[in-house]
Scaffold this active site. Structure first.
Site, PDB file in Angstrom:
ATOM      1  N   ARG A  38       0.821  -1.215   0.000  1.00  0.00           N
ATOM      2  CA  ARG A  38       0.000   0.000   0.000  1.00  0.00           C
ATOM      3  C   ARG A  38       0.851   1.259   0.000  1.00  0.00           C
ATOM      4  O   ARG A  38       0.350   2.349  -0.230  1.00  0.00           O
ATOM      5  CB  ARG A  38      -0.934  -0.014   1.217  1.00  0.00           C
ATOM      6  CG  ARG A  38      -2.085  -0.981   1.087  1.00  0.00           C
ATOM      7  CD  ARG A  38      -2.948  -1.060   2.321  1.00  0.00           C
ATOM      8  NE  ARG A  38      -2.267  -1.717   3.432  1.00  0.00           N
ATOM      9  CZ  ARG A  38      -2.861  -2.049   4.572  1.00  0.00           C
ATOM     10  NH1 ARG A  38      -4.144  -1.769   4.747  1.00  0.00           N
ATOM     11  NH2 ARG A  38      -2.190  -2.658   5.538  1.00  0.00           N
ATOM     12  N   LYS A  98      -3.333 -18.537   4.177  1.00  0.00           N
ATOM     13  CA  LYS A  98      -4.360 -18.946   5.142  1.00  0.00           C
ATOM     14  C   LYS A  98      -4.427 -17.918   6.283  1.00  0.00           C
ATOM     15  O   LYS A  98      -3.431 -17.262   6.570  1.00  0.00           O
ATOM     16  CB  LYS A  98      -4.063 -20.361   5.655  1.00  0.00           C
ATOM     17  CG  LYS A  98      -2.661 -20.557   6.232  1.00  0.00           C
ATOM     18  CD  LYS A  98      -2.565 -20.068   7.640  1.00  0.00           C
ATOM     19  CE  LYS A  98      -1.157 -19.819   8.085  1.00  0.00           C
ATOM     20  NZ  LYS A  98      -1.102 -18.905   9.242  1.00  0.00           N
TER      21      LYS A  98
END
Length: 320
Positions: A38, A98
């Protein structure tokens, strides 16, 4: 796909992204071609440390990079769904760290999208691809009827409200980050439970700090699982059958050795050593599947990923 190394684009610059990038150096099936974050600063720092040629200051730019063959989503849990969807909509195959998503509804939506577009998608449950786990799966028929599965995953973390595992806004809690391993292990052996019971002790920020689970199956088998953020547990696992049992050393979810113990006769010890963290095995499998034109993995099927997320949802609603 060609026989050239798979060009990976990594979304995220945290710990698991670092481990994956380092393990990828141990294989010739793929290379990290780009990283996206980001912020430009984070992407540049991550890429500079590892000699990654391309760095992007947005996830959108990484997803649309024509020199990226597949996207690995390694961002915090709450971002998995949006990031994976972004990559799929850009036409990219995706490996999602995960837990796959925050809940089963998000998981189902990603699976539908991937299948509609004919794109590869897989949960990065790297444990499934480790040599010792592959061997354990081969030995399951020799155990007879499985009666009990046990597994635990406990780690100690200093109580810092800003740390991701204690921060609700970052998907914190023991179940999603640590408990996913025991839950996935039980799913691999016994499938989807019919009954779910759970007990949770909240951490100081309100996320689940310790969770114990009891699963029941139509066969009569049971799974006894636990996870905690407060202490280092044995992190072992066992599969107990009517004819024999398997005991996996800790940590069972990483490269480990195990023992096959028959009801009668001599036990057999299987030693496994591995270079790196063990993430390279899933990277090799993804490259193999893509080269073969496959869109799902038989070792970590999408339907099972959705089932696991459904079970995790049930755990949190079954809390006493």
């Amino acid at each position: 796909m060609t026989d050239k190394p798979l060009r990976w684009g990594i979304m995220g610059t945290g710990g698991i992204a670092t481990s994956f990038a380092e393990d990828l150096k141990l294989t010739d099936s793929g290379v990290v071609a780009a990283v996206g974050s980001r912020t430009a600063e984070s992407a540049e720092a991550f890429a500079d440390r590892r000699g990654i040629p391309t760095r992007h200051s947005s996830y959108e730019a990484l997803a649309n990079d024509p020199d990226v063959d597949i996207v690995y989503v390694a961002t915090p849990h709450p971002l998995h769904y949006g990031n994976a969807r972004l990559a799929l909509e850009a036409g990219k195959p995706v490996l999602v760290e995960k837990p796959f998503t925050m809940n089963a509804e998000e998981a189902r939506d990603l699976v539908v999208l991937a299948r509609e577009r004919g794109l590869f998608l897989m949960e990065a449950m790297w444990t499934r691809f480790l040599p010792h786990i592959r061997h354990v799966r081969e030995l399951l028929p020799s155990l007879g009827d499985v009666v009990t599965v046990t597994a635990d995953h406990g780690q100690w973390f200093a109580e810092d409200p800003a740390f991701r595992l204690f921060a609700p806004e970052l998907g914190g809690g023991a179940l999603l980050d640590l408990g996913i391993y025991p839950v996935s292990f039980a799913s691999m052996v016994l499938g989807t439970p019919d009954r779910v019971a759970a007990m949770v002790t909240p951490a100081f920020t309100g996320v689940d700090g310790q969770t114990s689970m009891l699963f029941g199956y139509a066969s009569g088998a049971q799974a006894v699982l636990s996870c905690t953020l407060s202490a280092v547990s044995p992190t072992t696992a066992s599969i107990v059958g009517t004819d024999a049992r398997i005991e996996i050393d800790g940590p069972f979810y990483a490269p480990a050795s195990f023992t096959l113990i028959p009801r009668e006769g001599e036990r057999s010890r299987f030693e496994y050593l591995d270079e790196g963290r063990g993430l390279r095995h899933q990277a090799d499998e993804v490259a193999r599947l893509l080269a073969a034109g496959e869109t799902e993995s038989a070792f970590m099927p999408l339907d099972e990923t959705v089932s696991i997320m459904t079970t995790m949802d049930r755990v949190l609603t079954a809390v006493e």
